[in-house]
Design a protein around this motif. Structure first.
Motif, mmCIF file in Angstrom:
data_model
loop_
_atom_site.group_PDB
_atom_site.id
_atom_site.type_symbol
_atom_site.label_atom_id
_atom_site.label_comp_id
_atom_site.label_asym_id
_atom_site.label_seq_id
_atom_site.Cartn_x
_atom_site.Cartn_y
_atom_site.Cartn_z
ATOM 1 N N PHE A 1 0.827 -1.199 0.000
ATOM 2 C CA PHE A 1 0.000 0.000 0.000
ATOM 3 C C PHE A 1 0.869 1.260 0.000
ATOM 4 O O PHE A 1 0.658 2.175 -0.790
ATOM 5 C CB PHE A 1 -0.927 -0.009 1.228
ATOM 6 N N TYR A 2 1.841 1.304 0.880
ATOM 7 C CA TYR A 2 2.699 2.487 1.037
ATOM 8 C C TYR A 2 3.472 2.776 -0.257
ATOM 9 O O TYR A 2 3.508 3.908 -0.728
ATOM 10 C CB TYR A 2 3.672 2.266 2.198
ATOM 11 N N GLU A 3 4.072 1.733 -0.814
ATOM 12 C CA GLU A 3 4.855 1.914 -2.042
ATOM 13 C C GLU A 3 3.957 2.335 -3.210
ATOM 14 O O GLU A 3 4.324 3.198 -4.004
ATOM 15 C CB GLU A 3 5.604 0.625 -2.391
ATOM 16 N N ASP A 4 2.784 1.741 -3.305
ATOM 17 C CA ASP A 4 1.825 2.091 -4.354
ATOM 18 C C ASP A 4 1.449 3.567 -4.256
ATOM 19 O O ASP A 4 1.465 4.300 -5.247
ATOM 20 C CB ASP A 4 0.587 1.204 -4.224
ATOM 21 N N LEU A 5 1.129 4.009 -3.055
ATOM 22 C CA LEU A 5 0.762 5.406 -2.835
ATOM 23 C C LEU A 5 1.949 6.333 -3.105
ATOM 24 O O LEU A 5 1.800 7.379 -3.739
ATOM 25 C CB LEU A 5 0.250 5.607 -1.403
ATOM 26 N N PHE A 6 3.122 5.939 -2.637
ATOM 27 C CA PHE A 6 4.317 6.763 -2.844
ATOM 28 C C PHE A 6 4.581 6.967 -4.335
ATOM 29 O O PHE A 6 4.829 8.082 -4.786
ATOM 30 C CB PHE A 6 5.541 6.131 -2.174
ATOM 31 N N GLN A 7 4.525 5.886 -5.089
ATOM 32 C CA GLN A 7 4.809 6.002 -6.523
ATOM 33 C C GLN A 7 3.773 6.862 -7.234
ATOM 34 O O GLN A 7 4.108 7.660 -8.098
ATOM 35 C CB GLN A 7 4.902 4.615 -7.156
ATOM 36 N N GLU A 8 2.506 6.726 -6.863
ATOM 37 C CA GLU A 8 1.448 7.524 -7.490
ATOM 38 C C GLU A 8 1.611 9.003 -7.142
ATOM 39 O O GLU A 8 1.512 9.867 -8.011
ATOM 40 C CB GLU A 8 0.078 7.014 -7.038
ATOM 41 N N MET A 9 1.859 9.302 -5.874
ATOM 42 C CA MET A 9 1.960 10.702 -5.434
ATOM 43 C C MET A 9 3.245 11.370 -5.904
ATOM 44 O O MET A 9 3.269 12.575 -6.160
ATOM 45 C CB MET A 9 1.855 10.798 -3.905
ATOM 46 N N SER A 10 4.315 10.616 -6.040
ATOM 47 C CA SER A 10 5.592 11.220 -6.456
ATOM 48 C C SER A 10 5.542 11.691 -7.911
ATOM 49 O O SER A 10 6.393 12.477 -8.336
ATOM 50 C CB SER A 10 6.753 10.246 -6.236
ATOM 51 N N PHE A 11 4.543 11.258 -8.643
ATOM 52 C CA PHE A 11 4.345 11.737 -10.008
ATOM 53 C C PHE A 11 4.077 13.247 -10.016
ATOM 54 O O PHE A 11 4.401 13.946 -10.963
ATOM 55 C CB PHE A 11 3.165 10.973 -10.642
ATOM 56 N N PHE A 12 3.494 13.766 -8.934
ATOM 57 C CA PHE A 12 3.091 15.176 -8.869
ATOM 58 C C PHE A 12 4.161 16.094 -8.294
ATOM 59 O O PHE A 12 4.043 17.306 -8.390
ATOM 60 C CB PHE A 12 1.802 15.315 -8.051
ATOM 61 N N GLY A 13 5.177 15.526 -7.672
ATOM 62 C CA GLY A 13 6.244 16.352 -7.112
ATOM 63 C C GLY A 13 6.962 15.619 -5.993
ATOM 64 O O GLY A 13 6.628 14.486 -5.645
ATOM 65 N N ASP A 14 7.956 16.295 -5.441
ATOM 66 C CA ASP A 14 8.762 15.697 -4.378
ATOM 67 C C ASP A 14 7.967 15.572 -3.088
ATOM 68 O O ASP A 14 7.335 16.522 -2.628
ATOM 69 C CB ASP A 14 10.013 16.539 -4.119
ATOM 70 N N ILE A 15 8.020 14.385 -2.502
ATOM 71 C CA ILE A 15 7.296 14.093 -1.271
ATOM 72 C C ILE A 15 8.253 14.231 -0.097
ATOM 73 O O ILE A 15 9.354 13.682 -0.123
ATOM 74 C CB ILE A 15 6.718 12.663 -1.315
ATOM 75 N N ASP A 16 7.808 14.954 0.915
ATOM 76 C CA ASP A 16 8.585 15.051 2.146
ATOM 77 C C ASP A 16 8.417 13.769 2.950
ATOM 78 O O ASP A 16 9.379 13.174 3.383
ATOM 79 C CB ASP A 16 8.135 16.268 2.959
ATOM 80 N N ASN A 17 7.150 13.341 3.129
ATOM 81 C CA ASN A 17 6.890 12.117 3.880
ATOM 82 C C ASN A 17 5.432 11.698 3.709
ATOM 83 O O ASN A 17 4.588 12.501 3.332
ATOM 84 C CB ASN A 17 7.183 12.325 5.371
ATOM 85 N N ILE A 18 5.178 10.424 4.015
ATOM 86 C CA ILE A 18 3.820 9.892 4.040
ATOM 87 C C ILE A 18 3.598 9.339 5.443
ATOM 88 O O ILE A 18 4.418 8.573 5.953
ATOM 89 C CB ILE A 18 3.613 8.781 2.986
ATOM 90 N N TYR A 19 2.497 9.748 6.054
ATOM 91 C CA TYR A 19 2.168 9.332 7.409
ATOM 92 C C TYR A 19 0.872 8.538 7.370
ATOM 93 O O TYR A 19 -0.142 9.035 6.880
ATOM 94 C CB TYR A 19 1.991 10.556 8.316
ATOM 95 N N VAL A 20 0.897 7.331 7.905
ATOM 96 C CA VAL A 20 -0.275 6.457 7.910
ATOM 97 C C VAL A 20 -0.689 6.209 9.355
ATOM 98 O O VAL A 20 0.114 5.720 10.159
ATOM 99 C CB VAL A 20 0.022 5.108 7.211
ATOM 100 N N CYS A 21 -1.923 6.560 9.679
ATOM 101 C CA CYS A 21 -2.434 6.390 11.045
ATOM 102 C C CYS A 21 -2.818 4.940 11.299
ATOM 103 O O CYS A 21 -3.476 4.314 10.477
ATOM 104 C CB CYS A 21 -3.649 7.281 11.279
ATOM 105 N N ASP A 22 -2.435 4.456 12.481
ATOM 106 C CA ASP A 22 -2.767 3.105 12.907
ATOM 107 C C ASP A 22 -3.844 3.135 13.993
ATOM 108 O O ASP A 22 -4.059 2.158 14.680
ATOM 109 C CB ASP A 22 -1.504 2.411 13.426
ATOM 110 N N ASN A 23 -4.506 4.278 14.134
ATOM 111 C CA ASN A 23 -5.536 4.456 15.162
ATOM 112 C C ASN A 23 -6.827 3.731 14.782
ATOM 113 O O ASN A 23 -7.053 3.423 13.615
ATOM 114 C CB ASN A 23 -5.864 5.945 15.343
ATOM 115 N N LEU A 24 -7.677 3.551 15.776
ATOM 116 C CA LEU A 24 -8.980 2.919 15.564
ATOM 117 C C LEU A 24 -10.137 3.891 15.783
ATOM 118 O O LEU A 24 -11.278 3.565 15.479
ATOM 119 C CB LEU A 24 -9.147 1.722 16.515
ATOM 120 N N SER A 25 -9.848 5.072 16.313
ATOM 121 C CA SER A 25 -10.914 6.054 16.570
ATOM 122 C C SER A 25 -11.444 6.596 15.252
ATOM 123 O O SER A 25 -10.722 6.712 14.268
ATOM 124 C CB SER A 25 -10.401 7.179 17.464
ATOM 125 N N ASP A 26 -12.725 6.934 15.248
ATOM 126 C CA ASP A 26 -13.425 7.324 14.018
ATOM 127 C C ASP A 26 -12.750 8.440 13.240
ATOM 128 O O ASP A 26 -12.731 8.418 12.017
ATOM 129 C CB ASP A 26 -14.875 7.747 14.329
#
Length: 193
Positions: free
Chosen positions: A82-107
């Motif tokens: 998932f992370y790599e797929d998203l990174f590759q898609e988003m990097s098409f638009f410009g340089d990415i500083d970071n991707i943060y994925v929440c592991d929380n369960l709250s709504d």
């Protein structure tokens, strides 16, 4: 007066704007919050609401009513895909500083993904491109986020393995990346430049 208002903006003393939304980009009270949630018109950060589907939440339930344990190796591989797929898609638009994925369960935080670009312009191009698209057969819900400093939005106790609120904490529990995978992503970043 203007200096005073500027000094309290985004803090608990600000009675108009929601300080929690300003720090986290999401509020536990949602639309019922008594304070304003001002979405920026332009930002370096895009919030993908509930984009990451944690495999633990899809686990079949056992006879005791609790989810059956998932294979941690398989779960980590699914996350890395998932992370790599998203990174590759988003990097098409410009340089990415970071991707943060929440592991929380709250709504208000479950499955939220924050993509921080180096430039506002890149983030706005990405936001325009993903609007109306689908990922994993689900409509992508994306918006600009006021969060640019993730040190204020992450749970420090979670990072120290001492958070007693678990997945229902109101601050971000960011899904960690293994060092080998982080190195792989870093090399992808270098190759894009």
């Amino acid at each position: 007066m203007a200096d005073h208002l500027a000094s309290i903006h985004g803090t608990e003393k600000d009675r108009v704007n929601c300080p929690f939304y300003f720090k986290i980009g999401a509020c536990r009270h949602g639309s019922k919050c008594s304070r304003l949630h001002n979405k920026p018109t332009s930002s370096q950060t895009i919030l993908f609401v509930n984009l990451y589907q944690n495999p633990a939440l899809k686990a079949p339930v056992g006879k005791d009513g609790l989810p059956k344990p998932k294979n941690p190796y398989k779960s980590q591989k699914q996350f890395e895909f998932f992370y790599e797929d998203l990174f590759q898609e988003m990097s098409f638009f410009g340089d990415i500083d970071n991707i943060y994925v929440c592991d929380n369960l709250s709504d208000h935080l479950i499955g939220n993904v924050y993509v921080k670009f180096l430039k506002d312009k890149s983030a706005m191009k990405a936001l325009k491109s993903v609007s109306g698209r689908f990922y994993d057969k689900r409509l992508i819900v994306a918006e600009t986020s006021p969060v640019t400093d993730f040190r204020e939005s992450t749970c420090r106790q979670y990072e120290d393995n001492t958070c007693n609120r678990g997945g229902y904490c109101n601050f971000m529990h960011l899904k960690p990346l293994k060092r080998s995978f982080r190195n792989k992503i870093f090399s992808l970043k270098k190759n894009k430049q």
